[in-house]
Design a protein around this motif. Structure first.
Motif, PDB file in Angstrom:
ATOM      1  N   LEU A  64       0.845  -1.187   0.000  1.00 19.15           N
ATOM      2  CA  LEU A  64       0.000   0.000   0.000  1.00 19.15           C
ATOM      3  C   LEU A  64       0.881   1.237   0.000  1.00 19.15           C
ATOM      4  O   LEU A  64       0.404   2.338   0.181  1.00 19.15           O
ATOM      5  CB  LEU A  64      -0.909   0.014   1.229  1.00 19.15           C
ATOM      6  CG  LEU A  64      -1.742  -1.245   1.435  1.00 19.15           C
ATOM      7  CD1 LEU A  64      -2.609  -1.120   2.663  1.00 19.15           C
ATOM      8  CD2 LEU A  64      -2.584  -1.513   0.224  1.00 19.15           C
ATOM      9  N   LEU A 106      13.583  -2.295   2.072  1.00 20.65           N
ATOM     10  CA  LEU A 106      12.241  -2.606   2.545  1.00 20.65           C
ATOM     11  C   LEU A 106      11.914  -4.074   2.291  1.00 20.65           C
ATOM     12  O   LEU A 106      11.285  -4.747   3.117  1.00 20.65           O
ATOM     13  CB  LEU A 106      11.251  -1.714   1.809  1.00 20.65           C
ATOM     14  CG  LEU A 106       9.901  -1.501   2.442  1.00 20.65           C
ATOM     15  CD1 LEU A 106      10.067  -0.840   3.789  1.00 20.65           C
ATOM     16  CD2 LEU A 106       9.051  -0.639   1.528  1.00 20.65           C
ATOM     17  N   GLY A 120       0.203  -3.377   6.394  1.00 15.88           N
ATOM     18  CA  GLY A 120       0.278  -2.348   7.429  1.00 15.88           C
ATOM     19  C   GLY A 120       1.599  -1.593   7.390  1.00 15.88           C
ATOM     20  O   GLY A 120       1.640  -0.372   7.528  1.00 15.88           O
ATOM     21  N   THR A 121       2.705  -2.341   7.185  1.00 11.49           N
ATOM     22  CA  THR A 121       4.015  -1.700   7.164  1.00 11.49           C
ATOM     23  C   THR A 121       4.127  -0.735   5.995  1.00 11.49           C
ATOM     24  O   THR A 121       4.583   0.403   6.146  1.00 11.49           O
ATOM     25  CB  THR A 121       5.115  -2.772   7.058  1.00 11.49           C
ATOM     26  OG1 THR A 121       4.879  -3.749   8.060  1.00 11.49           O
ATOM     27  CG2 THR A 121       6.471  -2.176   7.240  1.00 11.49           C
ATOM     28  N   LEU A 123       1.670   0.610   4.445  1.00  9.30           N
ATOM     29  CA  LEU A 123       0.721   1.707   4.677  1.00  9.30           C
ATOM     30  C   LEU A 123       1.373   2.792   5.531  1.00  9.30           C
ATOM     31  O   LEU A 123       1.254   3.986   5.245  1.00  9.30           O
ATOM     32  CB  LEU A 123      -0.537   1.182   5.370  1.00  9.30           C
ATOM     33  CG  LEU A 123      -1.568   2.241   5.754  1.00  9.30           C
ATOM     34  CD1 LEU A 123      -2.348   2.671   4.529  1.00  9.30           C
ATOM     35  CD2 LEU A 123      -2.530   1.729   6.812  1.00  9.30           C
ATOM     36  N   ALA A 124       2.098   2.346   6.568  1.00 10.68           N
ATOM     37  CA  ALA A 124       2.792   3.307   7.426  1.00 10.68           C
ATOM     38  C   ALA A 124       3.744   4.157   6.603  1.00 10.68           C
ATOM     39  O   ALA A 124       3.840   5.375   6.779  1.00 10.68           O
ATOM     40  CB  ALA A 124       3.555   2.568   8.524  1.00 10.68           C
ATOM     41  N   LEU A 125       4.420   3.494   5.672  1.00 10.74           N
ATOM     42  CA  LEU A 125       5.366   4.202   4.806  1.00 10.74           C
ATOM     43  C   LEU A 125       4.648   5.257   3.965  1.00 10.74           C
ATOM     44  O   LEU A 125       5.099   6.391   3.844  1.00 10.74           O
ATOM     45  CB  LEU A 125       6.033   3.177   3.897  1.00 10.74           C
ATOM     46  CG  LEU A 125       7.299   3.615   3.196  1.00 10.74           C
ATOM     47  CD1 LEU A 125       8.386   3.818   4.209  1.00 10.74           C
ATOM     48  CD2 LEU A 125       7.697   2.580   2.177  1.00 10.74           C
ATOM     49  N   VAL A 127       1.851   6.753   4.550  1.00 10.81           N
ATOM     50  CA  VAL A 127       1.323   7.860   5.345  1.00 10.81           C
ATOM     51  C   VAL A 127       2.446   8.808   5.748  1.00 10.81           C
ATOM     52  O   VAL A 127       2.295  10.027   5.705  1.00 10.81           O
ATOM     53  CB  VAL A 127       0.592   7.329   6.599  1.00 10.81           C
ATOM     54  CG1 VAL A 127       0.266   8.461   7.554  1.00 10.81           C
ATOM     55  CG2 VAL A 127      -0.686   6.615   6.200  1.00 10.81           C
ATOM     56  N   GLY A 128       3.599   8.238   6.130  1.00  7.89           N
ATOM     57  CA  GLY A 128       4.619   9.057   6.762  1.00  7.89           C
ATOM     58  C   GLY A 128       5.711   9.590   5.870  1.00  7.89           C
ATOM     59  O   GLY A 128       6.187  10.708   6.076  1.00  7.89           O
ATOM     60  N   LEU A 129       6.112   8.821   4.866  1.00  8.22           N
ATOM     61  CA  LEU A 129       7.321   9.192   4.133  1.00  8.22           C
ATOM     62  C   LEU A 129       7.211  10.518   3.380  1.00  8.22           C
ATOM     63  O   LEU A 129       8.098  11.363   3.524  1.00  8.22           O
ATOM     64  CB  LEU A 129       7.730   8.069   3.179  1.00  8.22           C
ATOM     65  CG  LEU A 129       9.113   8.271   2.581  1.00  8.22           C
ATOM     66  CD1 LEU A 129      10.195   7.966   3.588  1.00  8.22           C
ATOM     67  CD2 LEU A 129       9.309   7.440   1.342  1.00  8.22           C
ATOM     68  N   LEU A 132       7.886  13.588   5.306  1.00  3.93           N
ATOM     69  CA  LEU A 132       9.264  13.806   5.762  1.00  3.93           C
ATOM     70  C   LEU A 132       9.922  14.932   4.971  1.00  3.93           C
ATOM     71  O   LEU A 132      10.774  15.648   5.488  1.00  3.93           O
ATOM     72  CB  LEU A 132      10.093  12.536   5.547  1.00  3.93           C
ATOM     73  CG  LEU A 132      10.267  11.593   6.726  1.00  3.93           C
ATOM     74  CD1 LEU A 132      11.292  10.536   6.371  1.00  3.93           C
ATOM     75  CD2 LEU A 132      10.703  12.362   7.955  1.00  3.93           C
ATOM     76  N   GLN A 135      10.503  18.305   6.321  1.00  3.84           N
ATOM     77  CA  GLN A 135      11.408  18.558   7.429  1.00  3.84           C
ATOM     78  C   GLN A 135      12.857  18.706   7.001  1.00  3.84           C
ATOM     79  O   GLN A 135      13.719  18.960   7.824  1.00  3.84           O
ATOM     80  CB  GLN A 135      11.255  17.443   8.469  1.00  3.84           C
ATOM     81  CG  GLN A 135       9.967  17.649   9.246  1.00  3.84           C
ATOM     82  CD  GLN A 135       9.327  16.360   9.661  1.00  3.84           C
ATOM     83  OE1 GLN A 135       9.919  15.303   9.555  1.00  3.84           O
ATOM     84  NE2 GLN A 135       8.102  16.445  10.147  1.00  3.84           N
ATOM     85  N   LEU A 246      -1.583   9.508   0.228  1.00  2.00           N
ATOM     86  CA  LEU A 246      -2.029   8.143   0.460  1.00  2.00           C
ATOM     87  C   LEU A 246      -2.960   7.705  -0.657  1.00  2.00           C
ATOM     88  O   LEU A 246      -2.943   6.560  -1.104  1.00  2.00           O
ATOM     89  CB  LEU A 246      -2.756   8.088   1.812  1.00  2.00           C
ATOM     90  CG  LEU A 246      -3.105   6.735   2.380  1.00  2.00           C
ATOM     91  CD1 LEU A 246      -1.872   5.872   2.481  1.00  2.00           C
ATOM     92  CD2 LEU A 246      -3.745   6.891   3.737  1.00  2.00           C
TER      93      LEU A 246
END
Lengths: 323, 298
Positions: A64, A106, A120-121, A123-125, A127-129, A132, A135, A246
């Motif tokens: 995902l 990965l 899930g893993t 998906l986390a990527l 949402v978050g990457l 980044l 920043q 996403l």
């Protein structure tokens, strides 16, 4: 599933790819600018969807987070072009390599995870990457970075527009990529992936290293997604975190499922649907006299409904394309 | 020392929310072997329903039970309308293994689009039930506020209620039996399908509580719970994805861990830190810190 007369099939497939290419390029000169731009977007989606088809349809892994891998590719292409003044083709290569490297790291984790954990893993990527990028100042923050592939060469004529140029580049990349993926899937590796997916134990007994084969699939798929990211950055002429939301990851999975995840030729169908849905819902929303709220959410509604219907009622893809 | 304790307190408050979301994911995973990615959608829908109650009555404590009950109803509906059909139909072919992921993902998109159609995409603020101004001792004010205390207390009560239901009631026994051995549970007269729907309803209410507790400290938008879904998943994986205690402990570990990264390292590292924790747990101790070995495959 051994193929007899594989050589002739191969030749036929290659000829078909070349013919499609010629037809597409001829058509692109006869339609208006918006359609050409949409054609370029279709080409980007074709590349992205074929990465999911390779990963999910053949190797049986799900991601995902391919939107995030596209972001890696997009940013890599832009950075290499802006900072090292790399030629366009080289920035694409850099995109593929960067995303593939990321995908390999990965994949080492992914190869050991089964379905829902992997989903899930990744998906986390997704949402978050992309966020980044906000920043680190080198990545340009919310405004992103410009990506300029340059004007089309003058030899193509005066009325050859920027969008045509995008379409040619993206279309060529999509054709080459589809042809490459087609060959990889037909090769020893493709057979290994399918064997490992349908019966891991038997495949392992037959001498296939399951883990290594899964990591390889993830790496290649990530590289393809990286190219799709670079192409997307090209059509937008910039990269921003919001270009890889996403929803992008979900869209390419949707496209792959609609295409019937095991068929590479379905990627064009999935890509056309992905581009056509917003177009259709826009028309529908205007027709209904809808507000901005309707226009913004109708595509998502249609896409999700299609996704649910297709997984419930056509789990093996549309009957039309089934072999 | 003071900073250390403050960080732990904030971490416990954040971790409680993660734990509730993890609980929602674990309840569904145990009963149906589906990681319910639509949980973020279900929770946001019930939070919006709570928001409607708040904007009409201006009363958080009326909105809370309404959101929890609608969360339960939504959960039950999702099981009956989507998951039952999916389990029956998509059990073979190349998509079978990923069908649950795809179906719940589609549902997430669907709910999010519906929420967007009804309420639009703008960010909304929730009225705080209690103040978010930190407790004051003498002359120092700490970051830990009554709202954080409220989150911790309610989470504790919810966990306690779930533990009592699961350990002390016939329903809990039926839930555990259907999750552990559906066939044998069915043979001994448990209505497994109905029990599973109740499990989904419990999960839906846990997610709704997480949503309506976290929203006052944050904002409300169709996608404002996406990060919570990911944190909940990480917490559930730390806890082994199988155990209710694991979900709570996983939430606390993640919450406190993230609070320390934010406070002592850098506020920009929260996501990479959470992601690293996830990868590390999956690679080093895939069954979770609390959890059985068989949980990985399925």
């Amino acid at each position: 599933m051994l193929r007899k007369n594989g050589g002739r099939n191969q030749l036929r497939a290659n000829l078909i790819f070349i013919a499609i290419g010629i037809v597409l390029f001829l058509v692109s000169n006869r339609v208006d600018e918006l359609r050409v731009y949409q054609g370029a977007t279709v080409a980007v989606y074709v590349v992205a969807i074929s990465s999911i088809i390779l990963l999910t349809g053949y190797s049986g892994q799900i991601s995902l987070g391919h939107g995030a891998l596209m972001a890696v590719g997009g940013y890599a292409a832009v950075l290499s072009r802006n900072d090292w003044h790399a030629p366009v083709w080289l920035s694409f290569v850099v995109a593929v390599l960067a995303a593939a490297l990321f995908g390999a790291i990965l994949g080492v984790a992914a190869g050991r995870l089964s379905g829902p954990y992997l989903a899930g893993t990744t998906l986390a990527l997704a949402v978050g990457l992309p966020s980044l990028a906000n920043q680190f100042s080198v990545l340009g923050g919310e405004q992103g970075l410009n990506y300029d592939v340059g004007q089309p060469p003058l030899s193509l004529g005066q009325d050859f527009t920027q969008y045509h140029w995008y379409f040619w580049i993206a279309g060529l990349a999509a054709l080459v990529m589809t042809w490459l993926v087609h060959n990889v899937l037909g090769s020893r590796y493709g057979r290994n992936w399918r064997a490992a997916r349908s019966n891991p134990t038997a495949a392992a007994l037959a001498g296939i290293h399951i883990g290594r084969s899964k990591i390889l699939a993830f790496t290649i798929s990530a590289g393809i997604a990286g190219l799709a990211g670079a192409l997307l950055a090209m059509t937008l002429s910039l990269v921003t975190p919001s270009a890889f939301p996403l929803a992008l990851s979900f869209a390419i999975v949707t496209g792959a499922v609609l295409a019937g995840v095991t068929l590479l030729t379905g990627s064009i169908v999935g890509a056309v649907v992905l581009v056509a849905i917003p177009e259709l819902t826009d028309a529908l929303a205007t027709h209904l006299g809808g507000s901005e709220r309707v226009t913004a959410n109708l595509p998502g509604l249609m896409m999700s409904a299609l996704l649910i219907v297709s997984v419930l009622f056509f789990p093996n893809g549309p009957r039309l394309f089934r072999r | 020392m003071e900073r250390f304790i403050n960080t732990i307190l904030i971490g416990i408050s954040g971790g409680s929310i993660y734990g509730l979301m993890a609980l929602a994911l674990v309840l569904v995973w145990r009963s149906t072997r589906v990681v319910n990615f639509a949980q973020a959608g279900q929770a946001i829908l019930s939070t919006y329903i709570g928001y409607v109650v708040i904007s009409h009555t201006n009363n958080y404590w009326l909105a809370f039970p309404v959101a929890v009950i609608s969360g339960a109803l939504i959960g039950a509906l999702v099981d009956i309308l989507l998951i039952r059909i999916m389990v029956k139909r998509a059990h073979q072919g190349p998509v079978a293994a990923i069908a649950p992921v795809i179906a719940t993902l589609g549902l997430l998109g669907l709910i999010r689009a519906v929420v967007g159609l009804i309420w639009g995409g703008d960010l909304r603020q929730f009225k705080l039930p209690v103040t978010n101004h930190g407790f004051t001792f003498g002359h120092t004010t700490i970051p830990f506020a009554p709202i954080n205390l409220l989150i911790v207390v309610i989470t504790f009560l919810v966990m306690l209620i779930f533990a009592l239901i699961f350990q002390r009631t016939n329903l809990g026994l039926a839930l555990r039996a259907s999750a552990y051995q559906p066939e044998i549970a069915r043979l001994s007269g448990i209505r497994v399908d109905l029990t599973r729907t109740i499990g989904w309803a419990f999960a839906g209410s846990a997610g709704a509580i997480a949503g309506i507790l976290v929203t006052p400290t944050n904002y409300l938008a169709p996608n404002s719970l996406d990060l919570l879904l990911v944190s909940g998943f990480v917490a559930a994986v730390i806890g082994g994805l199988e155990s209710l205690v694991g979900a709570a402990v996983g939430g606390l570990i993640l919450g406190i861990g993230l609070a320390f990264v934010l406070e002592y390292v850098s506020s920009s590292l929260a996501f990479p830190a959470a992601f690293m924790v996830l990868i590390a747990v999956l690679l080093v101790k895939p069954a979770g810190l609390i959890g059985s070995k068989r949980s990985r495959n399925a």
